[in-house]
Design an enzyme around this catalytic site. Structure first.
Site, PDB file in Angstrom:
ATOM      1  N   GLY A  20       0.828  -1.206   0.000  1.00 43.21           N
ATOM      2  CA  GLY A  20       0.000   0.000   0.000  1.00 43.21           C
ATOM      3  C   GLY A  20       0.860   1.254   0.000  1.00 43.21           C
ATOM      4  N   ARG A  24       7.296   1.736   0.973  1.00 42.29           N
ATOM      5  CA  ARG A  24       7.557   0.304   1.119  1.00 42.29           C
ATOM      6  C   ARG A  24       7.986  -0.287  -0.235  1.00 42.29           C
ATOM      7  NH1 ARG A  24       5.715  -2.519   5.959  1.00 42.29           N
ATOM      8  NH2 ARG A  24       6.792  -1.215   7.460  1.00 42.29           N
ATOM      9  N   ARG A  87      -0.403  -8.728  -3.312  1.00 47.23           N
ATOM     10  CA  ARG A  87      -0.428  -7.641  -2.328  1.00 47.23           C
ATOM     11  C   ARG A  87       0.372  -8.064  -1.113  1.00 47.23           C
ATOM     12  NH1 ARG A  87      -2.087  -3.931   1.136  1.00 47.23           N
ATOM     13  NH2 ARG A  87      -3.333  -4.578   2.908  1.00 47.23           N
ATOM     14  N   VAL A  88       1.225  -7.165  -0.621  1.00 50.82           N
ATOM     15  CA  VAL A  88       1.979  -7.413   0.612  1.00 50.82           C
ATOM     16  C   VAL A  88       1.600  -6.295   1.583  1.00 50.82           C
ATOM     17  CG1 VAL A  88       3.887  -8.793  -0.310  1.00 50.82           C
ATOM     18  CG2 VAL A  88       4.008  -6.319  -0.520  1.00 50.82           C
ATOM     19  N   GLY A  89       0.857  -6.640   2.615  1.00 50.63           N
ATOM     20  CA  GLY A  89       0.323  -5.583   3.472  1.00 50.63           C
ATOM     21  C   GLY A  89       0.262  -5.987   4.931  1.00 50.63           C
ATOM     22  N   SER A  90      -0.452  -5.155   5.693  1.00 57.80           N
ATOM     23  CA  SER A  90      -0.630  -5.448   7.113  1.00 57.80           C
ATOM     24  C   SER A  90      -2.126  -5.564   7.396  1.00 57.80           C
ATOM     25  CB  SER A  90      -0.004  -4.346   7.972  1.00 57.80           C
ATOM     26  OG  SER A  90      -0.651  -3.128   7.692  1.00 57.80           O
ATOM     27  N   MET A 181      -7.711  -3.532   3.910  1.00 61.53           N
ATOM     28  CA  MET A 181      -8.568  -2.638   3.140  1.00 61.53           C
ATOM     29  C   MET A 181      -8.457  -2.745   1.608  1.00 61.53           C
ATOM     30  SD  MET A 181      -8.266   0.732   5.560  1.00 61.53           S
ATOM     31  CE  MET A 181      -9.616   1.555   4.749  1.00 61.53           C
ATOM     32  N   GLU A 182      -7.856  -3.818   1.093  1.00 62.90           N
ATOM     33  CA  GLU A 182      -7.608  -3.846  -0.364  1.00 62.90           C
ATOM     34  C   GLU A 182      -7.898  -5.167  -1.084  1.00 62.90           C
ATOM     35  OE1 GLU A 182      -5.262  -2.755   1.851  1.00 62.90           O
ATOM     36  OE2 GLU A 182      -5.307  -0.601   1.478  1.00 62.90           O
ATOM     37  N   ARG A 218       7.771  -4.759  13.173  1.00 65.35           N
ATOM     38  CA  ARG A 218       7.094  -4.711  11.873  1.00 65.35           C
ATOM     39  C   ARG A 218       8.098  -4.930  10.749  1.00 65.35           C
ATOM     40  NH1 ARG A 218       3.425  -0.825  13.879  1.00 65.35           N
ATOM     41  NH2 ARG A 218       4.738   0.909  13.296  1.00 65.35           N
TER      42      ARG A 218
HETATM   43  N1  HPA Z   1      -8.112  -2.220  10.029  1.00 69.55           N
HETATM   44  C1  HPA Z   1      -7.986  -2.051   8.718  1.00 69.55           C
HETATM   45  N2  HPA Z   1      -6.854  -2.181   8.088  1.00 69.55           N
HETATM   46  C2  HPA Z   1      -5.772  -2.511   8.811  1.00 69.55           C
HETATM   47  C3  HPA Z   1      -5.832  -2.700  10.171  1.00 69.55           C
HETATM   48  C4  HPA Z   1      -7.065  -2.555  10.805  1.00 69.55           C
HETATM   49  O1  HPA Z   1      -7.174  -2.721  12.032  1.00 69.55           O
HETATM   50  N3  HPA Z   1      -4.589  -2.983  10.617  1.00 69.55           N
HETATM   51  C5  HPA Z   1      -3.786  -2.975   9.541  1.00 69.55           C
HETATM   52  N4  HPA Z   1      -4.495  -2.686   8.434  1.00 69.55           N
END
Ligand code: HPA
Length: 235
Positions: A20, A24, A87-90, A181-182, A218
């Site tokens: 995102g 990064r 996608r590489v995300g959190s 969110m993606e 992280r």
């Molecule tokens: N909500 C939405 N997107 C996220 C969150 C979350 O708690 N943590 C990391 N990405």
């Protein structure tokens, strides 16, 4: 060039990693790829192409949320004929057994977004990952000694939502592992254009315990995740 990506056909590899955060994308390119070249700076949404173990790989920032990701992924699929998108995300954990720093392979992505309502009306589309990418990622994780969770996640439109709402509880009751969110838009577009897509996530926080990772933690987990994804897509 396409509307939001200032690259010539051929500048972007068949395989694209999608963080995102555009910084990064820069970090991944400079840390993991050989001879990275920046092909896009439009709106600061950095994109790079280099090689990993001799295979051409690109990394393109998508911004946050499905409308932003949709712009970049549409252009990658329509104009640059990209074949594999990861996608590489959190994400935020939504089950008690999902701990911060864990890695999740998103087998499918449920969503609260209206984007698929615009496409399908009152019918529901099951946004799923590509089986081969998922299978390869799982196998690679096993050989890298990295524990992963595999299952259904939630792609939300709003970060600042009421996490005590019944709606979130509903998704938790139905075994959603985590929220981001993606992914749902990525999977839907990949289906339309017959491309392969997967979303790999590290858990940055927990909606259950309210724990959060430190930036050092992280970075370490992020690096493990990127190695997993690069080893998978270049297999
Ligand atoms: N909500 C939405 N997107 C996220 C969150 C979350 O708690 N943590 C990391 N990405």
């Amino acid at each position: 060039m396409s509307t939001h990506i200032n690259a010539k056909i051929g500048d972007i590899a068949d395989i694209v990693l999608l963080p995102g955060d555009p910084l990064r994308a820069k970090y991944i390119a400079e840390t993991f790829l050989e001879n990275p070249i920046c092909y896009n700076k439009v709106r600061g949404m950095l994109g790079y192409t280099g090689t990993y173990k001799g295979v051409r790989v690109s990394v393109q920032g998508t911004g946050m949320g499905m409308p932003s990701l949709s712009i970049y992924v549409n252009e990658l699929l329509r104009f640059y004929d990209v074949q594999k998108l990861v996608r590489v995300g959190s994400c935020g954990a939504m089950q008690p057994h999902i701990k911060i720093r864990d890695v999740i392979l998103a087998q499918a992505a449920s969503t609260t977004s209206n984007m698929n309502n615009r496409r399908f009306g009152t019918c529901n589309f099951a946004a799923i990952s590509d089986f081969k990418l998922l299978y390869d990622a799982y196998q690679t994780a096993q050989s890298n000694g990295l524990k992963v969770h595999v299952g259904n996640i939630l792609s939300e439109d709003s970060f600042y939502d009421d996490y005590n709402s019944n709606r979130n509880q509903n998704f938790m009751d139905y075994n959603i592992l985590a929220v981001e969110m993606e992914a749902a838009e990525l999977y839907t577009l990949a289906a339309k254009y017959r491309a392969q897509a997967l979303c790999v996530l590290t858990v940055s926080d927990s909606l259950i315990t309210a724990e959060e990772t430190t930036s050092e933690e992280r970075e370490r987990t992020f690096n493990d995740m990127i190695t997993l994804v690069l080893d998978t897509v270049t297999k």
